[in-house]
Design a protein around this motif. Structure first.
Motif, PDB file in Angstrom:
ATOM      1  N   SER A 143      -0.098  11.846  -4.583  1.00 50.93           N
ATOM      2  CA  SER A 143       0.612  10.833  -3.792  1.00 50.93           C
ATOM      3  C   SER A 143       0.107  10.815  -2.355  1.00 50.93           C
ATOM      4  N   VAL A 147      -1.805   7.735   0.020  1.00 47.64           N
ATOM      5  CA  VAL A 147      -1.661   7.313   1.415  1.00 47.64           C
ATOM      6  C   VAL A 147      -3.014   7.359   2.124  1.00 47.64           C
ATOM      7  N   MET A 158       3.732  12.700   4.313  1.00 48.27           N
ATOM      8  CA  MET A 158       3.995  11.743   3.252  1.00 48.27           C
ATOM      9  C   MET A 158       5.174  12.211   2.420  1.00 48.27           C
ATOM     10  N   ASP A 160       7.228  10.976  -1.185  1.00 50.47           N
ATOM     11  CA  ASP A 160       7.221  10.060  -2.328  1.00 50.47           C
ATOM     12  C   ASP A 160       8.462  10.320  -3.162  1.00 50.47           C
ATOM     13  N   VAL A 225       6.730   6.557   0.499  1.00 49.04           N
ATOM     14  CA  VAL A 225       6.159   6.102  -0.766  1.00 49.04           C
ATOM     15  C   VAL A 225       7.266   6.073  -1.818  1.00 49.04           C
ATOM     16  N   GLY A 226       7.158   5.165  -2.752  1.00 51.70           N
ATOM     17  CA  GLY A 226       8.119   5.101  -3.854  1.00 51.70           C
ATOM     18  C   GLY A 226       8.944   3.824  -3.818  1.00 51.70           C
ATOM     19  N   HIS A 248       3.335  -2.931   2.573  1.00 52.44           N
ATOM     20  CA  HIS A 248       2.333  -1.907   2.891  1.00 52.44           C
ATOM     21  C   HIS A 248       1.921  -2.018   4.360  1.00 52.44           C
ATOM     22  N   SER A 308       4.358   2.649   2.474  1.00 55.00           N
ATOM     23  CA  SER A 308       3.099   2.575   1.737  1.00 55.00           C
ATOM     24  C   SER A 308       3.331   2.055   0.320  1.00 55.00           C
ATOM     25  N   TYR A 310       0.872   2.346  -1.700  1.00 54.07           N
ATOM     26  CA  TYR A 310      -0.044   3.226  -2.418  1.00 54.07           C
ATOM     27  C   TYR A 310       0.571   4.605  -2.554  1.00 54.07           C
ATOM     28  N   GLY A 311       0.481   5.167  -3.759  1.00 58.42           N
ATOM     29  CA  GLY A 311       1.057   6.479  -4.006  1.00 58.42           C
ATOM     30  C   GLY A 311       0.301   7.217  -5.086  1.00 58.42           C
TER      31      GLY A 311
END
Length: 517
Positions: A143, A147, A158, A160, A225-226, A248, A308, A310-311
């Motif tokens: 995860s 990022v 980070m 998540d 994240v998530g 994002h 984010s 992205y994970g």
């Protein structure tokens, strides 16, 4: 949101460039990831296994594996059947799309279930797919790389949040720090704990965080994240209607995120359902996700929160790349993937990058990547009517799903392309980006766009003609120096574009001169 572009310094020597041949000749190979989470099972098919992949297909089924355990901690037969039904569908879709590689990742619920191996064996027998069950530390690791993949040299912590667990790890530019952890603070267990009362749940969360959460010792930024936490960003965007509505890279003061999280954590399901743009599938668990966010922010005390998209999946994808591909810039790569195939002359973006190389003295690495991204996108609207090219490009790029950039940098690119198409940087544009860009950054974007407009007009978008000229911005005038006046004479249209560039720089002089090498 804070105005201004990134002030990242040149901390490494990565190569940021436009290589037309490499981009145009690249053969795409579709790549898929099936993520078996505690709450949902999702398939994402990417157009390529590359530094800036675009999702071609994205579907999830809310199987709720984490809630499908019996009293002995085993998946029930019904739970396994639901999971297999979802995975068979996703596998069939991926194969029909001719996905050349499918990776299946299982997380907290599968590793926790006493019969998790039964599910993995059933997936193999039913679809032929092998499943990789990640440890909590591996979840945090991948995860965090998500990022790293989605931002330009991120620095901070980070977090998540998934259905079953919360993973936290340091991100330090292009690597993951040594401090990472996984905690049982996913949306599902916290939702169940809330049945015992808000105060008791808060105390329970704080005890776990106190034992496991490492302090924030890098930059004071928390990367969220998530899906549960992205829902907070969606709600904030809907409440405040900012110019850029992309989750994002959406960045807020931590105190604002915590205030929103505290408010939602105490809401009833009916109150949550009434929130703007709340995902319907998150209504039942959003108070739990919000409560965890509020306690994490209290414990870490960051200055800002960056959301984010992205994970885990993107981090897994990123780690499948070779080192050279990992080190490519995600923004420039995405801009090339979009801009070059759409251009009349794909090689012209590379020529413009060289032509504008000395436009801004003292250009930083981050300045360069923004300039090259704009050069890559310089011909995206040539098929559109000339009266709408500028405004449509501006509005489209403000919301386009780029990665590797902040919202202020997204605004810079949008303004530069608007100026490249001759659009006016008027009150509408200024109002749209006023909270994202300083006046000097707005001016710099316009100068770059007008320079590209001039380059296109002078050369008719032919690289060999553009090589016949160069730009000079002196104290008294902007000069277009023609190296061979006999080959391509200037025109009224060229002179008009030169005057527009001079006006953007604040200079009155605009001259076309012939020089010898």
């Amino acid at each position: 949101m804070t105005a201004g572009l990134s002030n990242q310094t040149d901390a490494d020597s990565r190569i940021i460039t436009i290589d037309t041949t490499r981009v145009i000749n690249r053969q795409q190979s579709h790549y898929g990831v099936i993520d078996i989470g505690s709450n949902s099972i999702r398939l994402v098919v990417y157009d390529d296994l590359s530094r800036a992949p675009f999702p071609r297909f994205n579907e999830k089924s809310m199987v709720a594996l984490g809630a499908g355990l019996d009293a002995d901690g085993r998946f029930t037969d019904e739970t396994i059947a639901r999971a297999l039904h979802a995975i068979r569908r996703l596998s069939a879709i991926a194969r029909a799309m001719k996905v050349e590689r499918i990776d299946v990742l299982a997380t907290e619920a599968t590793r926790r279930a006493k019969n998790g191996k039964d599910l993995i064996d059933a997936i193999r027998e039913s679809t032929g797919l092998e499943t990789i069950t990640l440890t909590g530390e591996q979840e945090a690791f991948y995860s965090a790389h998500g990022v790293i993949s989605g931002f330009f040299k991120p620095m901070g912590m980070m977090g998540d949040i998934g259905g079953g667990s919360l993973e936290v790890a340091e991100v330090i530019a292009d690597r993951v720090g040594e401090r990472m952890t996984s905690m049982p603070l996913g949306a599902l267990p916290v939702t169940r704990k809330l049945e015992e009362g808000y105060s008791a749940t808060k105390k329970w969360i704080d005890e776990i965080l106190s034992e496991s959460l490492p302090p924030l010792l890098t930059n004071p930024v928390f990367f969220a994240v998530g899906g549960g936490w992205r829902a907070l960003a969606r709600i904030h965007i809907a409440m405040n209607n900012p110019t850029i509505k992309v989750v994002h890279g959406y960045e807020l003061p931590a105190k604002d995120v915590r205030a929103l999280a505290i408010s939602i954590a105490k809401m009833s399901p009916e109150e949550v359902a009434a929130l703007p743009d709340v995902p319907s599938r998150r209504i039942a668990t959003l108070p739990a996700s919000a409560l965890v966010m509020s306690r994490v922010l209290k414990k870490l005390a960051p200055d800002r929160v960056a959301f984010s998209a992205y994970g885990l999946r993107e981090g897994w994808l990123y780690k499948q790349l070779d080192e050279e591909e990992q080190y490519r810039d995600p923004l420039v790569e995405a801009a090339l993937a979009i801009g070059l195939p759409a251009a009349r002359v794909p090689a012209f973006s590379e020529a413009l990058a060289l032509w504008t190389e000395n436009l801004f003295p003292g250009e930083t690495q981050n300045d360069k990547r923004l300039r090259l991204a704009v050069c890559a996108l310089t011909d995206i609207a040539w098929r559109e009517h000339e009266k709408i090219r500028a405004t449509d490009s501006f509005l489209r790029l403000l919301q386009f799903p780029f990665i590797g950039l902040s919202h202020p940098e997204r605004a810079f690119i949008s303004v530069a392309i608007l100026a490249r198409y001759g659009g006016k940087v008027d009150d509408m544009v200024k109002d749209a980006v006023s909270n994202l860009m300083t006046s000097s950054e707005l001016r710099r974007a316009e100068i770059l766009g007008r320079a590209l407009l001039l380059g296109h007009r002078f050369s008719a978008s032919v690289p060999e003609i553009l090589k016949q000229a160069r730009l000079r911005i002196d104290a008294d005038a902007v000069r277009l120096e023609i190296l061979d006046a006999g080959s391509i004479p200037d025109s009224d249209a060229v002179q008009s574009r030169l005057r527009q560039l001079a006006k953007a720089t604040g200079l009155e002089g605009a001259e076309i001169v012939t020089v010898s090498e």
